[in-house]
Design a protein around this motif. Sequence first.
Motif, PDB file in Angstrom:
ATOM      1  N   ILE A 195       0.802  -1.182   0.153  1.00 49.77           N
ATOM      2  CA  ILE A 195      -0.255  -0.045  -0.082  1.00 49.77           C
ATOM      3  C   ILE A 195       1.111   1.317   0.139  1.00 49.77           C
ATOM      4  O   ILE A 195       1.902   1.242   1.073  1.00 49.77           O
ATOM      5  CB  ILE A 195      -0.885  -0.004   1.301  1.00 49.77           C
ATOM      6  CG1 ILE A 195      -1.975  -1.370   1.142  1.00 49.77           C
ATOM      7  CG2 ILE A 195      -1.766   1.393   1.169  1.00 49.77           C
ATOM      8  CD1 ILE A 195      -2.790  -1.581   2.371  1.00 49.77           C
TER       9      ILE A 195
ATOM     10  N   LEU B 263       1.344   5.348   0.244  1.00 46.21           N
ATOM     11  CA  LEU B 263       0.542   6.342   0.966  1.00 46.21           C
ATOM     12  C   LEU B 263       1.449   7.420   0.931  1.00 46.21           C
ATOM     13  O   LEU B 263       2.667   7.627   0.616  1.00 46.21           O
ATOM     14  CB  LEU B 263       0.579   6.047   2.657  1.00 46.21           C
ATOM     15  CG  LEU B 263      -0.467   4.913   2.862  1.00 46.21           C
ATOM     16  CD1 LEU B 263      -0.458   4.874   4.233  1.00 46.21           C
ATOM     17  CD2 LEU B 263      -1.823   5.346   2.601  1.00 46.21           C
ATOM     18  N   ASP B 264       0.691   8.807   0.606  1.00 44.12           N
ATOM     19  CA  ASP B 264       1.549   9.796   0.577  1.00 44.12           C
ATOM     20  C   ASP B 264       0.783  10.978   1.614  1.00 44.12           C
ATOM     21  O   ASP B 264      -0.373  10.649   2.309  1.00 44.12           O
ATOM     22  CB  ASP B 264       1.564  10.457  -0.825  1.00 44.12           C
ATOM     23  CG  ASP B 264       0.150  10.692  -1.378  1.00 44.12           C
ATOM     24  OD1 ASP B 264      -0.823  10.895  -0.475  1.00 44.12           O
ATOM     25  OD2 ASP B 264       0.058  10.818  -2.680  1.00 44.12           O
ATOM     26  N   TYR B 265       1.335  12.173   1.721  1.00 46.22           N
ATOM     27  CA  TYR B 265       0.793  12.909   2.604  1.00 46.22           C
ATOM     28  C   TYR B 265      -0.525  13.664   2.511  1.00 46.22           C
ATOM     29  O   TYR B 265      -1.299  14.045   3.246  1.00 46.22           O
ATOM     30  CB  TYR B 265       1.642  14.144   3.216  1.00 46.22           C
ATOM     31  CG  TYR B 265       2.921  13.792   3.604  1.00 46.22           C
ATOM     32  CD1 TYR B 265       2.973  13.569   5.320  1.00 46.22           C
ATOM     33  CD2 TYR B 265       4.158  13.534   3.273  1.00 46.22           C
ATOM     34  CE1 TYR B 265       4.043  13.170   5.659  1.00 46.22           C
ATOM     35  CE2 TYR B 265       5.517  13.086   3.815  1.00 46.22           C
ATOM     36  CZ  TYR B 265       5.134  12.911   5.183  1.00 46.22           C
ATOM     37  OH  TYR B 265       6.117  12.366   6.004  1.00 46.22           O
TER      38      TYR B 265
ATOM     39  N   GLN C 275      -3.014  11.653   1.275  1.00 42.98           N
ATOM     40  CA  GLN C 275      -4.206  10.533   1.606  1.00 42.98           C
ATOM     41  C   GLN C 275      -4.984  10.942   2.520  1.00 42.98           C
ATOM     42  O   GLN C 275      -4.587  11.514   3.748  1.00 42.98           O
ATOM     43  CB  GLN C 275      -3.389   9.149   1.818  1.00 42.98           C
ATOM     44  CG  GLN C 275      -4.285   8.135   1.841  1.00 42.98           C
ATOM     45  CD  GLN C 275      -4.867   7.624   0.686  1.00 42.98           C
ATOM     46  OE1 GLN C 275      -4.024   7.737  -0.378  1.00 42.98           O
ATOM     47  NE2 GLN C 275      -6.029   7.101   0.589  1.00 42.98           N
TER      48      GLN C 275
ATOM     49  N   CYS D 247      -8.682   9.801   5.136  1.00 36.63           N
ATOM     50  CA  CYS D 247      -9.518   8.746   5.758  1.00 36.63           C
ATOM     51  C   CYS D 247     -10.730   8.365   4.830  1.00 36.63           C
ATOM     52  O   CYS D 247     -11.418   9.460   4.630  1.00 36.63           O
ATOM     53  CB  CYS D 247      -9.667   8.878   7.309  1.00 36.63           C
ATOM     54  SG  CYS D 247     -10.638   7.675   8.025  1.00 36.63           S
TER      55      CYS D 247
ATOM     56  N   LEU E 123      -4.686  11.708   6.563  1.00 38.19           N
ATOM     57  CA  LEU E 123      -3.944  10.582   7.658  1.00 38.19           C
ATOM     58  C   LEU E 123      -2.832  11.478   8.258  1.00 38.19           C
ATOM     59  O   LEU E 123      -2.610  11.159   9.573  1.00 38.19           O
ATOM     60  CB  LEU E 123      -3.485   9.424   6.861  1.00 38.19           C
ATOM     61  CG  LEU E 123      -4.844   8.787   6.280  1.00 38.19           C
ATOM     62  CD1 LEU E 123      -4.176   7.371   5.374  1.00 38.19           C
ATOM     63  CD2 LEU E 123      -5.505   8.089   7.291  1.00 38.19           C
TER      64      LEU E 123
ATOM     65  N   PHE F 266      -3.368   4.229  10.964  1.00 37.41           N
ATOM     66  CA  PHE F 266      -4.163   3.777  10.085  1.00 37.41           C
ATOM     67  C   PHE F 266      -4.330   2.331   9.845  1.00 37.41           C
ATOM     68  O   PHE F 266      -3.492   1.614  10.232  1.00 37.41           O
ATOM     69  CB  PHE F 266      -3.974   4.589   8.638  1.00 37.41           C
ATOM     70  CG  PHE F 266      -2.813   4.028   7.892  1.00 37.41           C
ATOM     71  CD1 PHE F 266      -3.056   2.892   7.131  1.00 37.41           C
ATOM     72  CD2 PHE F 266      -1.444   4.546   8.098  1.00 37.41           C
ATOM     73  CE1 PHE F 266      -1.830   2.351   6.507  1.00 37.41           C
ATOM     74  CE2 PHE F 266      -0.338   3.948   7.637  1.00 37.41           C
ATOM     75  CZ  PHE F 266      -0.566   2.917   6.835  1.00 37.41           C
TER      76      PHE F 266
ATOM     77  N   LEU G 240      -6.128  -0.740   7.233  1.00 39.53           N
ATOM     78  CA  LEU G 240      -6.873  -1.482   5.842  1.00 39.53           C
ATOM     79  C   LEU G 240      -8.111  -1.823   6.100  1.00 39.53           C
ATOM     80  O   LEU G 240      -7.969  -3.134   6.637  1.00 39.53           O
ATOM     81  CB  LEU G 240      -5.909  -1.906   4.978  1.00 39.53           C
ATOM     82  CG  LEU G 240      -6.341  -2.234   3.570  1.00 39.53           C
ATOM     83  CD1 LEU G 240      -6.666  -0.990   2.744  1.00 39.53           C
ATOM     84  CD2 LEU G 240      -5.320  -3.312   2.752  1.00 39.53           C
TER      85      LEU G 240
ATOM     86  N   ARG H 210      -9.937  -1.580  -0.447  1.00 35.97           N
ATOM     87  CA  ARG H 210      -8.882  -0.965  -0.550  1.00 35.97           C
ATOM     88  C   ARG H 210      -8.753   0.333   0.268  1.00 35.97           C
ATOM     89  O   ARG H 210      -8.029   1.349   0.173  1.00 35.97           O
ATOM     90  CB  ARG H 210      -8.344  -0.483  -2.068  1.00 35.97           C
ATOM     91  CG  ARG H 210      -8.477  -1.756  -3.012  1.00 35.97           C
ATOM     92  CD  ARG H 210      -7.014  -2.616  -2.389  1.00 35.97           C
ATOM     93  NE  ARG H 210      -5.869  -1.820  -2.821  1.00 35.97           N
ATOM     94  CZ  ARG H 210      -4.638  -2.344  -2.500  1.00 35.97           C
ATOM     95  NH1 ARG H 210      -4.274  -3.714  -1.980  1.00 35.97           N
ATOM     96  NH2 ARG H 210      -3.381  -1.676  -2.745  1.00 35.97           N
TER      97      ARG H 210
ATOM     98  N   ILE I  84      -8.526   3.093   3.273  1.00 35.08           N
ATOM     99  CA  ILE I  84      -7.798   3.179   4.396  1.00 35.08           C
ATOM    100  C   ILE I  84      -8.474   4.120   5.484  1.00 35.08           C
ATOM    101  O   ILE I  84      -9.248   5.028   4.938  1.00 35.08           O
ATOM    102  CB  ILE I  84      -6.640   3.743   3.938  1.00 35.08           C
ATOM    103  CG1 ILE I  84      -5.477   2.845   3.172  1.00 35.08           C
ATOM    104  CG2 ILE I  84      -5.398   3.940   5.246  1.00 35.08           C
ATOM    105  CD1 ILE I  84      -4.479   3.324   2.425  1.00 35.08           C
TER     106      ILE I  84
ATOM    107  N   HIS J 157      -8.605   6.021   9.796  1.00 35.17           N
ATOM    108  CA  HIS J 157      -7.799   6.071  10.860  1.00 35.17           C
ATOM    109  C   HIS J 157      -8.365   4.922  11.849  1.00 35.17           C
ATOM    110  O   HIS J 157      -9.402   4.347  11.733  1.00 35.17           O
ATOM    111  CB  HIS J 157      -8.460   7.312  11.614  1.00 35.17           C
ATOM    112  CG  HIS J 157      -7.869   8.659  11.152  1.00 35.17           C
ATOM    113  ND1 HIS J 157      -8.612   9.373  10.459  1.00 35.17           N
ATOM    114  CD2 HIS J 157      -6.456   9.269  11.031  1.00 35.17           C
ATOM    115  CE1 HIS J 157      -7.926  10.676   9.894  1.00 35.17           C
ATOM    116  NE2 HIS J 157      -6.481  10.356  10.309  1.00 35.17           N
TER     117      HIS J 157
END
Length: 845
Positions: free
Chosen positions: A810, A812-814, A816, A818, A825, A830, A832, A837, A839, A841
Amino acid sequence: LRLELEVPITCSVASICQYGQYLCVADTEAYKILDLAKLRTAPSAEGARLELFPTQQPRTDPDSGRVIRPPRPRTLVVGPGEFMFLTSSASDGDATTLGVIVTALGEAQRGTLQFASYPKSVVYDAPFLIAAFAGSVDVYDTRQPEQTLAQRLFVDTPDAGRPRRVCAAAGFLAGTRLAQLDSEGEPSLSRALSAVVRASVVAVSQDSLYVLADEPPLLLVSRMLRAGRVEEAVAAVDAALASGDVSQASAEARYCVLMAGVQYFARLLLDDALQLFRRGSLDPRALLHVYSDYAAYLGPLLEPLERLPMPATLCAAIRDLGTVSQLVGSSAADMAGNGCDQEALAEALAANALEVLERYLEHVRLSEEFDVARTAVDTALARLYADHDHVEKFTALIGSRDSRVDSSVAIAFCRNTKRHYYESLLHRARGEPRQVLGIWRRLLSGECEDARFGGMPEYVAYVGTLTEQQDILLAEYAWLVDIDAAASLRVLAGLTDVSVAALDADRAMTSIQSQKVEGGDGAQRALIERLISAGHPRASHYLTYLLNVYVRQVRDCYSGDEERHRRLLALEERFRCAQAEDLRLTFRVWIAKAAAEDKSDALGSQSAIRLRAQLIAMLGARPIAYDAGAVLDCVEREAPAVLHLEKAMLIAALGHASDAGEFLVTACQDYAEAELLLMRPYAPESLAQLANVAGARRTRGPQQAKEEETEGVRHLLRLYMAHVDDEMAARLVADLLQRCSECLCDDAGAVLVSIPEHWPYAIAEPLVSRQLARLAHRERSSSIERGLRQSLTLAEQLRAIDEHRDAGPIVLDYSQACAKCHKLLGSSAFVLVPGSREIRHVSCG
């Protein structure tokens, strides 16, 4: 031959005769009667020799000095135990001679015969005495008081010798010339006699023969009847019938018998006449003509006397009788003496005459000989029975299958003479119930009177037979309920449901209430019960009143005197004994069983049990169709100390289950009934069902049912704890805790504290055991629950790992956010979401 008895005789015997044990002797000194029976046993006994009076002795003629000897003394038998001897007033036999008749005891009872001279010969042939004299033969009738001369035969031949002896035979005397028969000698004379007439020689002269010849017997009877010698004529007929000379069925014999009967009837010798009428089979219509009232009553039903098939002379003899009223009047006048009530005598004779008519008509009715006269006979008998008040005979006559009573004639007579009851019976026989009941209504209401009427019992019994005619039955009930409420119940029982449903119930109830008769409650009760069973529109309206009637009747069975109070105590004691063996037994179940086993009909303790069981069953019937409040008021007013269960049932029916349960425990002591009410209000047999709560059963959940049962147990426990009988309270509490301890777990502490210390521990043991088990179970349950939670958490984590392993990396970036709260996030933890798919909190899970 052998010598039976030797009787010493001191004088020479001139004449002797015997009848039975008696001898009549005429010797040279006196007439005597000897009793052979006494002479055989005791010759010197008193009465063995009875000397009557001296016989005539020879005498010397003072002029000629010649000795004149008297006629030879004569004796003869003239009847059973009767003798006759001849005595003359002169010695030459030419003077008057007397024939003295005496009994074996020497008593003269039949009078004396007087002869012009001393008979040459004398013989007795009942009832005639035949004496031979110089030139004649005389026949005397000894039945007449004067011993009259009946016939004299003269020997009128110039050269005839004088008769010297007579002999006896049956018949009449006749004289005939020998020259007319035969003159050739004795044998031909005998043949001629036997060819002409049966005869015995009586007297013989030189050329004439006087004989006693047989006459046709019924011709002789007819002559006797014309002479009024009825008894002798009847005896002659009987003798002729017995000898076979006459047939019983011959018309001549019947004629003679009937003529004799008519003469007896003319003398009002009614029993003798009746016997002869039966023997001769007299046409009953001829006899009815003598009874003028009945002849007028029958009218055209009675044929004229002249047209009846009978001899003209017999018809004339009956006509000459006149009427019974005339015969009775003349006979009463003749028979009435000093101090005798002629009117009463006439009434007695008239009653006897009517009785003879009744008996003869009854005799004729049993034969088929006069079938053509049956209508007149039956119709006359109907009046006779009515006149003599023979109700049973009257009813049997008009009701028989072969009855030929002309009811129109009989009804008219009864109506004119105000014989109302007999008129109603005739209508009843004709199948006319409306006319019958119309007459009986007038009799019951007092419009007319007839003592023969059986009153209300007979009226009700007859109405009860008219079940096939419901219109009449319904009308009679409507009339009768205003007159006699109790009697109307029997008529009510015969009405069909359709007829009962058409009743004016309000009017009937008002009539019953207004009569104030004994057993009025019973009449109202029967009426209401019948209305209910027939589905009358007003049945439910009167059900409340019916229950009030039951309350009063049960009260009367158990209160009012000491005996009835003891009956109530005995009833309660029987229930207590049964309850002691089974605390689950309710009073309702027990009394229903006791009523079913009861076979008594008397109004006593047993019938009271049936009555009370029926009251309880009616109160418990659902759905309720009565006013519970009104019935409760009646119970509290009429029988507050008797009907405890009934009061509790009514309180429950009003919706006050708690109060009803308390009353069941404290007053009724019917603990099983209280538990059904408080613990199982939705059970079909519970009294709570009387309050129409069954509909709530569908919306009641398990938790609510549990709560209601718990509340009922708590209420019962409080009631049992407050029981006045400590021993019974302990038993009840022990039984309740044994069965329902799980309902009291939340209040276990309070319950245990409330139990008296002096009670055995065994009473509280079920609750204590249940509470301890509950605590132990709770601890075990907590441990298991924690283990299960941990197991579930671990399993969830393992499953999540497996899913992440299969899903790939998975990234993620900044930027992404909830998937649930849509916030960035960032650096937050977090997760899954499995199977997707997404994501989220951790806190958003």
